[in-house]
Design a protein around this motif. Structure first.
Motif, mmCIF file in Angstrom:
data_model
loop_
_atom_site.group_PDB
_atom_site.id
_atom_site.type_symbol
_atom_site.label_atom_id
_atom_site.label_comp_id
_atom_site.label_asym_id
_atom_site.label_seq_id
_atom_site.Cartn_x
_atom_site.Cartn_y
_atom_site.Cartn_z
ATOM 1 N N ASN A 1 54.440 48.669 -14.967
ATOM 2 C CA ASN A 1 53.482 47.490 -15.451
ATOM 3 C C ASN A 1 53.929 46.277 -14.780
ATOM 4 O OD1 ASN A 1 54.796 45.834 -17.684
ATOM 5 N ND2 ASN A 1 55.381 48.036 -18.174
ATOM 6 N N GLY A 2 53.022 45.303 -15.007
ATOM 7 C CA GLY A 2 53.242 43.915 -14.512
ATOM 8 C C GLY A 2 52.172 42.698 -14.806
ATOM 9 N N THR A 3 52.387 41.528 -14.543
ATOM 10 C CA THR A 3 51.751 40.459 -14.873
ATOM 11 C C THR A 3 51.904 39.406 -13.835
ATOM 12 O OG1 THR A 3 50.591 39.319 -16.255
ATOM 13 C CG2 THR A 3 52.517 39.424 -16.729
ATOM 14 N N GLY A 4 51.100 38.108 -14.076
ATOM 15 C CA GLY A 4 51.516 37.192 -13.202
ATOM 16 C C GLY A 4 51.428 35.697 -14.320
ATOM 17 N N TYR A 5 52.502 34.924 -14.059
ATOM 18 C CA TYR A 5 52.572 33.760 -14.807
ATOM 19 C C TYR A 5 52.503 32.639 -14.161
ATOM 20 C CZ TYR A 5 54.765 36.865 -18.530
ATOM 21 O OH TYR A 5 54.919 37.796 -19.573
ATOM 22 N N ALA A 6 52.226 31.661 -14.778
ATOM 23 C CA ALA A 6 52.125 30.461 -14.154
ATOM 24 C C ALA A 6 51.222 30.150 -12.888
ATOM 25 C CB ALA A 6 53.441 29.767 -14.102
ATOM 26 N N GLY A 7 49.936 30.888 -12.989
ATOM 27 C CA GLY A 7 49.169 30.895 -12.003
ATOM 28 C C GLY A 7 49.229 32.093 -11.008
ATOM 29 N N ALA A 8 49.960 32.814 -10.911
ATOM 30 C CA ALA A 8 50.078 33.939 -10.070
ATOM 31 C C ALA A 8 49.250 35.093 -10.761
ATOM 32 C CB ALA A 8 51.406 34.538 -10.293
ATOM 33 N N LYS A 9 48.652 35.908 -9.760
ATOM 34 C CA LYS A 9 47.617 36.894 -10.030
ATOM 35 C C LYS A 9 48.093 38.088 -10.719
ATOM 36 C CE LYS A 9 44.072 35.460 -6.928
ATOM 37 N NZ LYS A 9 43.068 35.711 -5.659
ATOM 38 N N ALA A 10 47.556 38.960 -11.350
ATOM 39 C CA ALA A 10 48.218 40.018 -11.882
ATOM 40 C C ALA A 10 47.898 41.176 -10.870
ATOM 41 C CB ALA A 10 47.567 40.519 -13.113
ATOM 42 N N PRO A 11 48.898 42.011 -10.749
ATOM 43 C CA PRO A 11 48.666 43.162 -9.817
ATOM 44 C C PRO A 11 47.476 44.069 -9.870
ATOM 45 C CG PRO A 11 50.415 43.690 -11.397
ATOM 46 C CD PRO A 11 50.099 42.448 -11.684
ATOM 47 N N SER A 12 47.180 44.384 -8.667
ATOM 48 C CA SER A 12 45.859 45.355 -8.775
ATOM 49 C C SER A 12 46.272 46.749 -9.379
ATOM 50 C CB SER A 12 45.497 45.463 -7.396
ATOM 51 O OG SER A 12 46.448 46.202 -6.595
ATOM 52 N N SER A 13 45.382 47.303 -9.679
ATOM 53 C CA SER A 13 45.464 48.839 -10.429
ATOM 54 C C SER A 13 46.091 49.783 -9.471
ATOM 55 C CB SER A 13 44.278 49.345 -11.036
ATOM 56 O OG SER A 13 43.797 48.458 -12.107
ATOM 57 N N GLU A 14 45.573 49.499 -7.936
ATOM 58 C CA GLU A 14 45.888 50.179 -6.883
ATOM 59 C C GLU A 14 47.222 50.129 -6.611
ATOM 60 O OE1 GLU A 14 41.513 49.831 -7.091
ATOM 61 O OE2 GLU A 14 43.294 48.281 -7.088
ATOM 62 N N ASP A 15 47.719 48.930 -6.558
ATOM 63 C CA ASP A 15 49.180 48.517 -6.433
ATOM 64 C C ASP A 15 49.941 49.373 -7.405
ATOM 65 O OD1 ASP A 15 48.714 47.244 -3.946
ATOM 66 O OD2 ASP A 15 48.965 45.140 -4.733
ATOM 67 N N MET A 16 49.712 49.296 -8.751
ATOM 68 C CA MET A 16 50.417 49.686 -9.619
ATOM 69 C C MET A 16 50.479 51.305 -9.657
ATOM 70 S SD MET A 16 51.428 47.073 -10.907
ATOM 71 C CE MET A 16 52.638 47.492 -12.239
ATOM 72 N N VAL A 17 49.409 51.928 -9.404
ATOM 73 C CA VAL A 17 49.169 53.527 -9.039
ATOM 74 C C VAL A 17 50.303 54.017 -8.038
ATOM 75 C CG1 VAL A 17 47.760 55.450 -8.652
ATOM 76 C CG2 VAL A 17 46.982 53.520 -10.005
ATOM 77 N N GLU A 18 50.097 53.116 -6.969
ATOM 78 C CA GLU A 18 50.727 53.549 -5.705
ATOM 79 C C GLU A 18 52.439 53.354 -6.132
ATOM 80 O OE1 GLU A 18 51.559 51.992 -0.994
ATOM 81 O OE2 GLU A 18 49.949 51.307 -2.132
ATOM 82 N N GLY A 19 52.926 52.395 -6.648
ATOM 83 C CA GLY A 19 54.121 52.283 -7.435
ATOM 84 C C GLY A 19 54.599 53.383 -8.264
ATOM 85 N N ALA A 20 53.762 53.719 -9.093
ATOM 86 C CA ALA A 20 54.183 54.546 -10.155
ATOM 87 C C ALA A 20 54.218 56.018 -9.592
ATOM 88 C CB ALA A 20 53.140 54.697 -11.157
ATOM 89 N N VAL A 21 53.358 56.226 -8.740
ATOM 90 C CA VAL A 21 53.360 57.635 -7.843
ATOM 91 C C VAL A 21 54.721 57.993 -7.184
ATOM 92 C CG1 VAL A 21 52.237 59.127 -6.347
ATOM 93 C CG2 VAL A 21 50.985 57.930 -7.996
ATOM 94 N N LYS A 22 55.078 56.727 -6.555
ATOM 95 C CA LYS A 22 56.276 56.812 -5.584
ATOM 96 C C LYS A 22 57.465 57.002 -6.334
ATOM 97 C CE LYS A 22 58.855 53.979 -2.114
ATOM 98 N NZ LYS A 22 58.894 53.183 -1.290
ATOM 99 N N ALA A 23 57.675 56.518 -7.265
ATOM 100 C CA ALA A 23 58.653 56.574 -8.322
ATOM 101 C C ALA A 23 58.683 57.853 -8.951
ATOM 102 C CB ALA A 23 58.648 55.301 -9.327
#
Length: 248
Positions: free
Chosen positions: A213-235
């Protein structure tokens, strides 16, 4: 002489009748003896068969298949350094933080988290954890694989009913263990919107769960669902491979 001829004829006729009667009587006697011997023999045969037949006994219960994987890897070594750097930039502990367990052979976990400060562009926060559950075969409960299958099903359902989760979706995760499901959802906490991708996988008698999981602080955008899925599957693929390697 003439009178004796008819008399002789009658005697011969009677003599001819007697053997016929004797044969008939003999045949009748054989039939009755045979049927009698059969009648007398039937109960004794049944009794003999009854005494010879073994007494019924309980059938032995079929034995369950043994567990394929006898141990778990070090959970903090399931992910390579490059993978950790890629998924969790600026991780506080590169080696991960192990979870508490009273039996590392049956249950193990490790987590990594980090905040990548990009100055005026804000900060990216990422967290990933790997959980491993191993099951043994038990006669009264089932084989190790059957128990892992039940846990896998329960974990997939449980993840989709997390309190406060929004936009929950599930899809098969191809190429991860024997079976795997990816669940995505959004969750608001600490005044920020976090994006989650959770992969629940089963490899033989071990259930692997990767939560990214992840998020963005101080103006940074939250990560996309696609990026999170790609990372979770790789792990998840790396964790599944680590289980097999630990038992090779």
């Amino acid at each position: 002489m003439h009178r004796s001829a008819p008399r002789l004829t009658r005697i011969l006729a009677c003599a001819a009748v007697v053997p016929a009667l004797l044969v008939t009587a003999a045949c009748s006697s054989d039939d009755s003896d045979a049927s009698g011997s059969k009648g007398a023999g039937t109960p004794s045969s049944a009794a003999a068969a009854g005494s010879a037949s073994p007494s019924p006994s309980a059938k032995p219960s079929p034995s369950v298949a043994p567990a394929k994987f006898a141990k778990l890897p070090d959970a903090c070594k399931t992910l390579g350094e490059k993978t950790v750097d890629e998924l969790v930039p600026e991780a506080k502990k590169k080696g991960g933080t192990p979870g508490r367990s009273t039996d590392l052979g049956a249950r193990a976990a490790c987590s990594w988290n980090g905040l990548d400060d990009k100055g005026v562009k804000g900060s990216d926060y990422r967290w990933i954890d790997v959980s491993l559950l191993r099951f043994e075969s038990e006669q009264a409960i089932g084989s190790a694989e059957q128990r892992a299958q039940r846990k896998y099903t329960d974990k997939v359902a449980e993840t989709q009913t997390l309190e406060g989760a929004k936009k929950v979706a599930a899809a098969p995760a191809e190429g991860v263990g024997n079976e795997a499901t990816t669940i995505t959802y959004d969750l608001t906490k600490t005044d920020a919107d976090f994006r989650y991708a959770v992969v629940v996988a089963r490899t033989e008698n071990v259930v692997v769960t990767v939560s990214y999981n992840g998020t963005g602080y101080a103006g940074a955008k939250a990560p996309s669902s696609e990026d999170m899925v790609e990372g979770a599957v790789k792990a998840a693929k790396e964790a599944v491979a680590a289980v097999a390697k630990a038992n090779s």
